[in-house]
Write a protein that holds these residues in place. Sequence first.
Motif, PDB file in Angstrom:
ATOM      1  N   LEU A 279      66.890   8.169   1.986  1.00  0.00           N
ATOM      2  CA  LEU A 279      67.707   7.674   0.876  1.00  0.00           C
ATOM      3  C   LEU A 279      69.015   7.059   1.377  1.00  0.00           C
ATOM      4  O   LEU A 279      69.412   5.966   0.951  1.00  0.00           O
ATOM      5  CB  LEU A 279      68.008   8.816  -0.101  1.00  0.00           C
ATOM      6  N   THR A 280      69.680   7.750   2.287  1.00  0.00           N
ATOM      7  CA  THR A 280      70.964   7.268   2.778  1.00  0.00           C
ATOM      8  C   THR A 280      70.812   5.969   3.548  1.00  0.00           C
ATOM      9  O   THR A 280      71.550   4.994   3.320  1.00  0.00           O
ATOM     10  CB  THR A 280      71.626   8.322   3.681  1.00  0.00           C
ATOM     11  N   TYR A 281      69.863   5.931   4.476  1.00  0.00           N
ATOM     12  CA  TYR A 281      69.676   4.721   5.284  1.00  0.00           C
ATOM     13  C   TYR A 281      69.207   3.555   4.419  1.00  0.00           C
ATOM     14  O   TYR A 281      69.620   2.402   4.632  1.00  0.00           O
ATOM     15  CB  TYR A 281      68.659   5.011   6.392  1.00  0.00           C
ATOM     16  N   SER A 282      68.361   3.825   3.419  1.00  0.00           N
ATOM     17  CA  SER A 282      67.879   2.763   2.542  1.00  0.00           C
ATOM     18  C   SER A 282      69.020   2.129   1.752  1.00  0.00           C
ATOM     19  O   SER A 282      69.021   0.916   1.505  1.00  0.00           O
ATOM     20  CB  SER A 282      66.828   3.309   1.569  1.00  0.00           C
ATOM     21  N   GLN A 283      69.996   2.924   1.363  1.00  0.00           N
ATOM     22  CA  GLN A 283      71.099   2.415   0.537  1.00  0.00           C
ATOM     23  C   GLN A 283      72.252   1.843   1.363  1.00  0.00           C
ATOM     24  O   GLN A 283      72.948   0.944   0.892  1.00  0.00           O
ATOM     25  CB  GLN A 283      71.636   3.533  -0.357  1.00  0.00           C
ATOM     26  N   GLN A 284      72.463   2.344   2.572  1.00  0.00           N
ATOM     27  CA  GLN A 284      73.637   1.914   3.332  1.00  0.00           C
ATOM     28  C   GLN A 284      73.306   1.218   4.648  1.00  0.00           C
ATOM     29  O   GLN A 284      74.190   0.608   5.255  1.00  0.00           O
ATOM     30  CB  GLN A 284      74.550   3.114   3.606  1.00  0.00           C
ATOM     31  N   GLY A 285      72.074   1.313   5.105  1.00  0.00           N
ATOM     32  CA  GLY A 285      71.665   0.576   6.292  1.00  0.00           C
ATOM     33  C   GLY A 285      72.539   0.872   7.500  1.00  0.00           C
ATOM     34  O   GLY A 285      72.871   2.021   7.799  1.00  0.00           O
ATOM     35  N   GLN A 286      72.940  -0.220   8.192  1.00  0.00           N
ATOM     36  CA  GLN A 286      73.742  -0.072   9.414  1.00  0.00           C
ATOM     37  C   GLN A 286      75.162   0.404   9.127  1.00  0.00           C
ATOM     38  O   GLN A 286      75.913   0.715  10.071  1.00  0.00           O
ATOM     39  CB  GLN A 286      73.788  -1.391  10.187  1.00  0.00           C
ATOM     40  N   PHE A 287      75.531   0.497   7.856  1.00  0.00           N
ATOM     41  CA  PHE A 287      76.892   0.934   7.490  1.00  0.00           C
ATOM     42  C   PHE A 287      76.988   2.459   7.302  1.00  0.00           C
ATOM     43  O   PHE A 287      78.060   2.970   6.962  1.00  0.00           O
ATOM     44  CB  PHE A 287      77.339   0.238   6.205  1.00  0.00           C
ATOM     45  N   THR A 288      75.893   3.152   7.502  1.00  0.00           N
ATOM     46  CA  THR A 288      75.902   4.612   7.382  1.00  0.00           C
ATOM     47  C   THR A 288      76.762   5.215   8.490  1.00  0.00           C
ATOM     48  O   THR A 288      76.659   4.822   9.654  1.00  0.00           O
ATOM     49  CB  THR A 288      74.480   5.172   7.505  1.00  0.00           C
ATOM     50  N   ILE A 289      77.633   6.163   8.138  1.00  0.00           N
ATOM     51  CA  ILE A 289      78.479   6.806   9.142  1.00  0.00           C
ATOM     52  C   ILE A 289      78.202   8.314   9.156  1.00  0.00           C
ATOM     53  O   ILE A 289      77.481   8.846   8.312  1.00  0.00           O
ATOM     54  CB  ILE A 289      79.988   6.551   8.898  1.00  0.00           C
ATOM     55  N   ASN A 290      78.774   8.982  10.113  1.00  0.00           N
ATOM     56  CA  ASN A 290      78.625  10.433  10.273  1.00  0.00           C
ATOM     57  C   ASN A 290      80.017  11.072  10.236  1.00  0.00           C
ATOM     58  O   ASN A 290      80.883  10.697  11.032  1.00  0.00           O
ATOM     59  CB  ASN A 290      77.944  10.728  11.610  1.00  0.00           C
TER      60      ASN A 290
END
Length: 574
Positions: A368-379
Amino acid sequence: MADNEGLHAYDRQDRKTTTNGVESGVPRKSTGKLLDHNVTFEEYYYYARLSRAHPSEAPNVPSTAAPSGISKYIPFRKGMMAVENSAIRDEKDLNGFRGGETWHEVSQEEYVQASRALRTATWGAVFYLVTTDILGPFSTGWAFSQMGYGPAAVLYFVFGCFAAYGGFLLWRMFLQLDSDRYPLRSFGDIAYRVAGKVARQTMNVFQSVQLLFNVGIIIIQNGQGLSQISNGSVCFIVLCFVWAIAGAIIGQIRTLQRLGWLAHFAIWINVLILIITTAVIFHSDPNYDAALANNNAPQGPKVTTAGPPAGVAFEGQVVGLMQAVYSYGGAMLFVEFMAEMRRPYDFWKGMVAAQTFIFACYMIFGFLTYSQQGQFTINPNYQGVSPYTWQTAVNSLALVSTLIAALLYGNIGIKVLYSNVLMDIFGLPSLAQKSGKLLWVAIVPIYWGLAFVVAAAIPSISNLSGLIAAVCILQFSYTFPPFLMLFHNAQRDAIREGEGFEASTGRTIRHDAGMTRWMRGLRKNVALNAFNLFFFLGSLATAVLGIYSAVVGLIDAYAKTAVSGFSCTNPVGA
């Protein structure tokens, strides 16, 4: 095994042990300590068989005892209340018998009843404990962004299976080494019984390092959250220092036995953060400022990939994989969980159920997170929320949760370091003594100071967590279990007819010794031992690769992102 009839009755009170590895007629009386070098592997194995045959471990036998020990607590993450209980018990084991107190002062049956009265947890409780000990999904989205859908899903599944297999090995060793007379209480206890004192001390050091770095990660996380709340108006490193001072203050509390409800509360705060984050990212854009500062990802079209992303180097993908290792970290405390169970045989049920549930959570939240934010996902993922109101809300909730974590991790980390390293290796006084209490007061600010230095020097959560996953967590979940199992199998399978522990005389009988005996034990189950050796070597190779990739990732982060040691700049932007 010698004296098989003794399996149906406990031995005499005047137990004796041999002085060497070959059959001897000169027995030596035990000191009564749990860490007694005179107690042989065969004796541990003998008493474990007695305990497994006890009627109270039969199926469908209800427990009438009140919950005790770990059963009373719901741990936050990585089983902190369990570690505290283990550290306290280890401290008593190392000091309680120095005044001459031994088990021989009470009858064997009284000791057995008292020991079993403390074991009340069921496999259902273990499911909950393992889940709350391991579950930590806030890095899964970032891990997916480094590896892509396919590799991330496959590697999370594979590493989840191997983590479960490592837990299975610990379970098997526990069943064959734990007893009412010689209870196992920590990971290091297994190491001591199969590989000796040096192995136990080594694993205690690894455990202490892991807990110290976990505190450092908490300091970074809190500093980032406060910086986002303040819109970058306060220097990031100052905010981290404030948290370190707060930790040094609250760390002066030496006992947490009545604070289990705080850890329980923290779990549900994290669940609330998870729900809010998932809902908000579906109705808002990614946090482009945080992605640029943390991932060096400029604003543009969202990109998701089935395979490894083109812009991520191999080292970055390995660091992403280390997030899976970090996410499955928890085997360090499995022995504590089993030690609280009425029927340790049932541990595998709770572990398999928990690992399956955890894997499902990671897959759902990661996708869900990667699908919505792609390469902009942070930790961590919740700091990638873009609406300031919601960002402040989740950061505020996280501050409460991590404050509890700081209280628990810091206190228990110091307790483990003091009880299992400083007392065991350097002979420092017990914390129950006045001099020990004074040393505690002095050690707490030093510990938090070291954690602050770690956080300030490496203010990158992804790379720091990847580093600690490769150095410590991977060892407890993947490397140490097969290594210890090889030692265990070599000694157990080397026992021939007419050998073993003889309860009537207190002697351990062996007809040979040395490499011949070890090789005979290893040859009995060649395929299984070969697989465990392959697993052990593969885990070591993965650890080396993970350490290298984390270091390369840190160098790259310093060069290309806002990450900088001892800097006022927030690694995830204002």
